[in-house]
Design a protein around this motif. Structure first.
Motif, mmCIF file in Angstrom:
data_model
loop_
_atom_site.group_PDB
_atom_site.id
_atom_site.type_symbol
_atom_site.label_atom_id
_atom_site.label_comp_id
_atom_site.label_asym_id
_atom_site.label_seq_id
_atom_site.Cartn_x
_atom_site.Cartn_y
_atom_site.Cartn_z
ATOM 1 N N SER A 220 -25.371 16.768 -1.571
ATOM 2 C CA SER A 220 -24.603 17.265 -2.705
ATOM 3 C C SER A 220 -25.477 17.834 -3.807
ATOM 4 N N GLU A 221 -26.745 17.440 -3.850
ATOM 5 C CA GLU A 221 -27.653 18.010 -4.856
ATOM 6 C C GLU A 221 -27.914 19.492 -4.603
ATOM 7 N N HIS A 222 -27.643 19.949 -3.385
ATOM 8 C CA HIS A 222 -27.932 21.336 -3.025
ATOM 9 C C HIS A 222 -26.652 22.143 -2.803
ATOM 10 N N ILE A 223 -25.505 21.549 -3.151
ATOM 11 C CA ILE A 223 -24.228 22.239 -3.003
ATOM 12 C C ILE A 223 -23.687 22.561 -4.390
ATOM 13 N N ASP A 224 -23.401 23.819 -4.620
ATOM 14 C CA ASP A 224 -22.868 24.272 -5.899
ATOM 15 C C ASP A 224 -21.350 24.341 -5.786
ATOM 16 N N ALA A 225 -20.663 23.288 -6.226
ATOM 17 C CA ALA A 225 -19.208 23.218 -6.106
ATOM 18 C C ALA A 225 -18.573 23.035 -7.483
ATOM 19 N N ASP A 226 -17.338 23.517 -7.617
ATOM 20 C CA ASP A 226 -16.597 23.376 -8.877
ATOM 21 C C ASP A 226 -15.770 22.094 -8.908
ATOM 22 N N VAL A 227 -15.395 21.610 -7.745
ATOM 23 C CA VAL A 227 -14.544 20.433 -7.650
ATOM 24 C C VAL A 227 -14.715 19.849 -6.260
ATOM 25 N N ALA A 228 -14.441 18.557 -6.109
ATOM 26 C CA ALA A 228 -14.637 17.900 -4.810
ATOM 27 C C ALA A 228 -13.530 16.893 -4.539
ATOM 28 N N ILE A 229 -13.212 16.755 -3.254
ATOM 29 C CA ILE A 229 -12.326 15.692 -2.778
ATOM 30 C C ILE A 229 -13.059 14.968 -1.647
ATOM 31 N N ALA A 230 -13.258 13.674 -1.815
ATOM 32 C CA ALA A 230 -13.822 12.844 -0.757
ATOM 33 C C ALA A 230 -12.685 12.142 -0.023
ATOM 34 N N ILE A 231 -12.803 12.076 1.293
ATOM 35 C CA ILE A 231 -11.780 11.414 2.109
ATOM 36 C C ILE A 231 -12.451 10.283 2.875
ATOM 37 N N ASP A 232 -11.907 9.087 2.730
ATOM 38 C CA ASP A 232 -12.464 7.919 3.407
ATOM 39 C C ASP A 232 -11.335 6.947 3.690
ATOM 40 N N THR A 233 -11.615 5.942 4.495
ATOM 41 C CA THR A 233 -10.651 4.864 4.666
ATOM 42 C C THR A 233 -10.873 3.819 3.579
ATOM 43 N N THR A 234 -9.898 2.974 3.393
ATOM 44 C CA THR A 234 -10.033 1.870 2.450
ATOM 45 C C THR A 234 -9.307 0.657 2.999
ATOM 46 N N ALA A 235 -9.726 -0.518 2.577
ATOM 47 C CA ALA A 235 -9.149 -1.763 3.087
ATOM 48 C C ALA A 235 -7.824 -2.066 2.391
ATOM 49 N N VAL A 236 -6.775 -2.270 3.179
ATOM 50 C CA VAL A 236 -5.492 -2.657 2.607
ATOM 51 C C VAL A 236 -5.497 -4.146 2.266
ATOM 52 N N SER A 237 -4.490 -4.540 1.514
ATOM 53 C CA SER A 237 -4.383 -5.957 1.121
ATOM 54 C C SER A 237 -2.981 -6.467 1.414
ATOM 55 N N ASP A 238 -2.449 -6.088 2.592
ATOM 56 C CA ASP A 238 -1.047 -6.399 2.899
ATOM 57 C C ASP A 238 -0.868 -7.461 3.970
ATOM 58 N N THR A 239 -1.935 -8.198 4.290
ATOM 59 C CA THR A 239 -1.833 -9.265 5.291
ATOM 60 C C THR A 239 -1.765 -10.626 4.588
ATOM 61 N N THR A 308 -14.566 14.926 -9.233
ATOM 62 C CA THR A 308 -14.334 14.447 -7.868
ATOM 63 C C THR A 308 -13.127 13.525 -7.805
ATOM 64 N N GLY A 309 -12.224 13.836 -6.902
ATOM 65 C CA GLY A 309 -11.140 12.931 -6.557
ATOM 66 C C GLY A 309 -11.401 12.325 -5.195
ATOM 67 N N VAL A 310 -10.750 11.214 -4.923
ATOM 68 C CA VAL A 310 -10.917 10.542 -3.630
ATOM 69 C C VAL A 310 -9.546 10.204 -3.068
ATOM 70 N N LEU A 311 -9.345 10.553 -1.799
ATOM 71 C CA LEU A 311 -8.144 10.148 -1.082
ATOM 72 C C LEU A 311 -8.531 9.128 -0.022
ATOM 73 N N SER A 312 -7.809 8.029 0.007
ATOM 74 C CA SER A 312 -8.136 6.906 0.884
ATOM 75 C C SER A 312 -7.081 6.746 1.963
ATOM 76 N N ILE A 313 -7.522 6.659 3.209
ATOM 77 C CA ILE A 313 -6.631 6.387 4.333
ATOM 78 C C ILE A 313 -6.556 4.866 4.479
ATOM 79 N N PRO A 314 -5.396 4.250 4.208
ATOM 80 C CA PRO A 314 -5.304 2.790 4.293
ATOM 81 C C PRO A 314 -5.642 2.289 5.688
ATOM 82 N N SER A 315 -6.386 1.198 5.757
ATOM 83 C CA SER A 315 -6.847 0.679 7.044
ATOM 84 C C SER A 315 -6.871 -0.839 7.032
#
Length: 352
Positions: A220-239, A308-315
């Motif tokens: 990312s230090e070498h990428i010239d971007a105006d905005v970013a979205i990171a996509i990752d999974t995240t741990a749910v808390s529904d058990t 930067t925004g982040v979208l999380s895929i519940p897992s």
């Protein structure tokens, strides 16, 4: 999209040894983007221009998975190992693994006591990974070496993808959904959006996220971007475990991150993603979870700072051999990324 996830999770790429995934992504993308390269540490960077002027949007997901690395070969052929990433010792015993040997992939299992010995053991004891071993069926040190195993050989989980649940609401169970599911989202967005967007898309698939966001920090230090979205999974808390607080659930939509251990999402970015989700009738949940970090934390600090925004895929069951995601959440995440890309134009700005 399920077939794409199946292919990605069938690849083996623990932190530092992501070659299978890097080469697959490069070859998959070469006819779908204007440019794709693998950088010196293995990150895959793809660029695609839209038909109208506009900002540079960075989409990022990490390709590595938690795994292990051989530390020692015992005289009887058992393998001692260290962790690559955040594995929980309680999840290790009796699990199938793949040892990525020089002569090919080798099936193995993390050994454990037979149940018949339980009455002679402390039932409350959780053995540390340093006390465990991988059994590949070798009978001696030399036999393990001849199989193509040496100190430094990487290891991943040996489980395969399965579909659970009803046909109306299917769920995917597999290793490495963290974060091959995020990689699949970006690939699907590229497929669906074609060139009908403004500006330029830079898609960054990173290495070594599980050991400290290293790939994202470098690239990312070498990428010239105006905005970013990171996509990752995240741990749910529904058990039902005592520590679960029911704040994030499987099957209730993509997670729009508010805060985690690696970043506080700019309020303007969070509000924009929420607005787009509402306008496009995309199910979403707001996520505040300090037990996780993502490449978004590294990207946000890059250069002079990238909103930067982040979208999380519940897992469920994250960092195990049986990670579980809901296909509906996967699609919701893809739809919101796509809506974001389609929403920008030449006048778009992302102020603090």
């Amino acid at each position: 999209m399920i077939e794409l996830v199946k292919k990605l999770t069938s690849l083996h790429g623990p932190s530092g040894y992501e070659q299978e995934v890097s080469y697959f992504l490069r070859d998959y993308l070469k006819d779908k983007v204007d440019e794709v390269v693998i950088d010196p540490i293995g990150n895959v960077i793809a660029k695609k221009k839209g038909t109208k002027p506009g900002p540079v949007i960075l989409l990022t997901a990490h390709m590595d998975e938690v795994g292990f690395i051989v530390k020692k070969i015992e005289a009887n052929g058992f393998l001692r190992f260290e962790k690559l990433g955040g594995n929980d010792d309680r999840n290790l015993i009796a699990q199938p693994v793949k040892v990525l040997g020089e002569e090919g992939h080798i099936n193995g299992v993390i050994g454990t006591l037979s149940a018949h010995f339980a009455k002679f053991d402390d039932a409350q004891k959780v053995r540390k990974h340093s006390q465990l071993y991988i059994d590949v069926g070798a009978s001696s040190y030399q036999e393990a070496v001849e199989m193509g195993i040496e100190v430094g050989t990487p290891v991943t989980w040996g489980s395969e993808l399965q579909i659970l649940g009803s046909s109306e609401k299917p769920k995917i169970r597999a290793k490495s959904l963290d974060d091959r599911a995020g990689c699949a989202v970006i690939l699907q967005v590229l497929e669906e959006i074609e060139q009908d967007f403004a500006g330029e898309l830079t898609c960054l698939f990173t290495v070594q996220e599980e050991v400290g966001l290293r790939g994202a920090k470098t690239a990312s230090e070498h990428i010239d971007a105006d905005v970013a979205i990171a996509i990752d999974t995240t741990a749910v808390s529904d058990t039902f475990e005592q520590t679960m607080d029911q704040t994030l659930s499987l099957g209730k939509g993509t997670g729009i991150k508010v805060m985690d251990a690696s970043l506080i999402v700019p309020n303007t970015m969070k509000k924009l993603l929420v607005q787009l989700a509402k306008e496009n009738h995309i199910p979403y949940q707001l996520e505040v979870f300090t037990g996780i970090g993502t490449d978004g934390g590294a990207v946000m600090y890059a250069n002079k700072g990238i909103p930067t925004g982040v979208l999380s895929i519940p897992s469920r069951y994250t960092h195990s051999s049986i990670e579980l995601v809901d296909v509906g959440d996967l699609i919701a995440t893809k739809d919101l990324v796509k809506a974001f890309v389609k929403s920008v134009d030449e006048q778009s700005s992302f102020p603090f």
